[in-house]
Scaffold this motif. Sequence first.
Motif, short mmCIF file in Angstrom:
data_model
loop_
_atom_site.label_atom_id
_atom_site.label_comp_id
_atom_site.label_asym_id
_atom_site.label_seq_id
_atom_site.Cartn_x
_atom_site.Cartn_y
_atom_site.Cartn_z
N SER A 102 -101.60 1.69 -94.33
CA SER A 102 -99.96 1.54 -93.70
C SER A 102 -98.88 1.10 -94.95
CB SER A 102 -100.34 0.63 -92.21
OG SER A 102 -101.44 1.66 -91.13
N PHE A 103 -98.12 1.24 -94.68
CA PHE A 103 -97.05 0.38 -94.97
C PHE A 103 -96.42 -1.33 -94.40
CE2 PHE A 103 -92.27 0.30 -94.25
CZ PHE A 103 -91.92 -0.29 -95.79
N ILE A 104 -96.36 -1.83 -95.14
CA ILE A 104 -96.06 -3.06 -94.71
C ILE A 104 -94.66 -3.26 -94.71
CG2 ILE A 104 -96.42 -5.45 -94.96
CD1 ILE A 104 -98.63 -4.56 -94.56
N GLN A 105 -94.24 -3.15 -93.53
CA GLN A 105 -93.12 -3.71 -92.68
C GLN A 105 -92.39 -5.12 -93.77
OE1 GLN A 105 -90.67 -1.97 -91.29
NE2 GLN A 105 -88.92 -2.83 -91.18
N GLY A 106 -91.24 -4.96 -94.80
CA GLY A 106 -90.23 -5.84 -95.01
C GLY A 106 -90.88 -5.47 -96.95
N ALA A 107 -91.90 -4.73 -97.33
CA ALA A 107 -92.84 -5.11 -98.54
C ALA A 107 -92.25 -3.63 -99.29
CB ALA A 107 -93.95 -4.90 -97.93
N ALA A 108 -90.47 -2.97 -99.01
CA ALA A 108 -90.83 -2.25 -100.40
C ALA A 108 -88.92 -2.43 -100.63
CB ALA A 108 -90.07 -1.14 -98.69
N ASN A 109 -88.98 -1.81 -101.99
CA ASN A 109 -87.94 -2.21 -103.03
C ASN A 109 -87.12 -0.94 -103.28
OD1 ASN A 109 -85.49 -3.77 -104.36
ND2 ASN A 109 -87.25 -3.41 -106.09
N LEU A 110 -85.81 -0.72 -103.56
CA LEU A 110 -85.41 0.76 -103.97
C LEU A 110 -85.00 0.16 -105.36
CD1 LEU A 110 -84.57 2.95 -100.56
CD2 LEU A 110 -86.23 2.89 -102.94
N ALA A 111 -84.63 1.13 -106.46
CA ALA A 111 -83.94 1.03 -107.38
C ALA A 111 -83.26 2.34 -107.91
CB ALA A 111 -85.08 0.14 -108.43
N GLY A 112 -81.87 2.18 -108.30
CA GLY A 112 -81.60 2.58 -108.84
C GLY A 112 -82.02 3.82 -110.02
N ALA A 113 -81.75 4.93 -110.46
CA ALA A 113 -82.21 5.78 -111.49
C ALA A 113 -81.90 5.19 -112.95
CB ALA A 113 -82.18 7.37 -111.25
N GLY A 114 -80.28 4.73 -112.62
CA GLY A 114 -80.04 3.84 -114.15
C GLY A 114 -80.64 2.79 -114.93
N THR A 115 -81.78 2.32 -113.99
CA THR A 115 -82.32 1.12 -114.63
C THR A 115 -83.42 1.73 -115.86
OG1 THR A 115 -83.91 0.89 -112.21
CG2 THR A 115 -82.62 -0.53 -111.71
N LEU A 116 -84.07 0.64 -115.65
CA LEU A 116 -84.91 0.38 -117.27
C LEU A 116 -86.04 2.02 -116.91
CD1 LEU A 116 -85.60 -0.03 -120.14
CD2 LEU A 116 -86.93 -1.78 -118.82
N ASN A 117 -86.37 2.66 -117.29
CA ASN A 117 -87.11 3.44 -116.48
C ASN A 117 -87.16 3.64 -115.74
OD1 ASN A 117 -87.49 4.09 -119.68
ND2 ASN A 117 -89.68 4.18 -119.57
N GLY A 118 -86.04 3.28 -114.29
CA GLY A 118 -86.78 3.75 -113.13
C GLY A 118 -87.47 3.42 -112.35
#
Length: 159
Positions: free
Chosen positions: A96-112
């Motif tokens: 199960s996903f842990i609330q607060g334990a996620a991060n999103l980054a833009g595609a332009g970052t180093l190799n995503g």
Amino acid sequence: MPIPAGGTITAAVLQLIDAKPIAVLQQTVTQSVANGAWQVLTFDSEITDPQNGHSTSSNTSRYTCQYAGWYRVTGRAAFATNATGSRGARIHKNGSFIQGAANLAGAGTLNGISEVSHILSLAVGDYLEVAGGQNSGGSLSTSFAGEAASMMYVEWIRA
């Protein structure tokens, strides 16, 4: 794990002091991740895993807790270069996903690359996974070139 006054230090306590649980898992083969979905990442290589919480032959996405306590868990999802959408990483406990334990980054970052860290209480037998997600418009492979590798870091902090 507090020891009461006059208590005995057991071999298990000494083992934790001498070699606290730690694992560094790495993905060295690409894995396809569908557009718009979170997918647990598989780890086929261990940089270190002295307590054998991970297997490279079965349930390779999992690190299974061998000693109860508080752990710092970090997950990294690295994707092949693609200029569309975003990339993400998140931590799962027992599927199960842990609330607060996620991060999103833009595609332009180093190799995503997207990385997330969290502190969790684990019981013996609990298992951890890192999931990667992306929305490039089609399936996208993970990456393991140079500094861009999907990884899981697990460190025991205290009982």
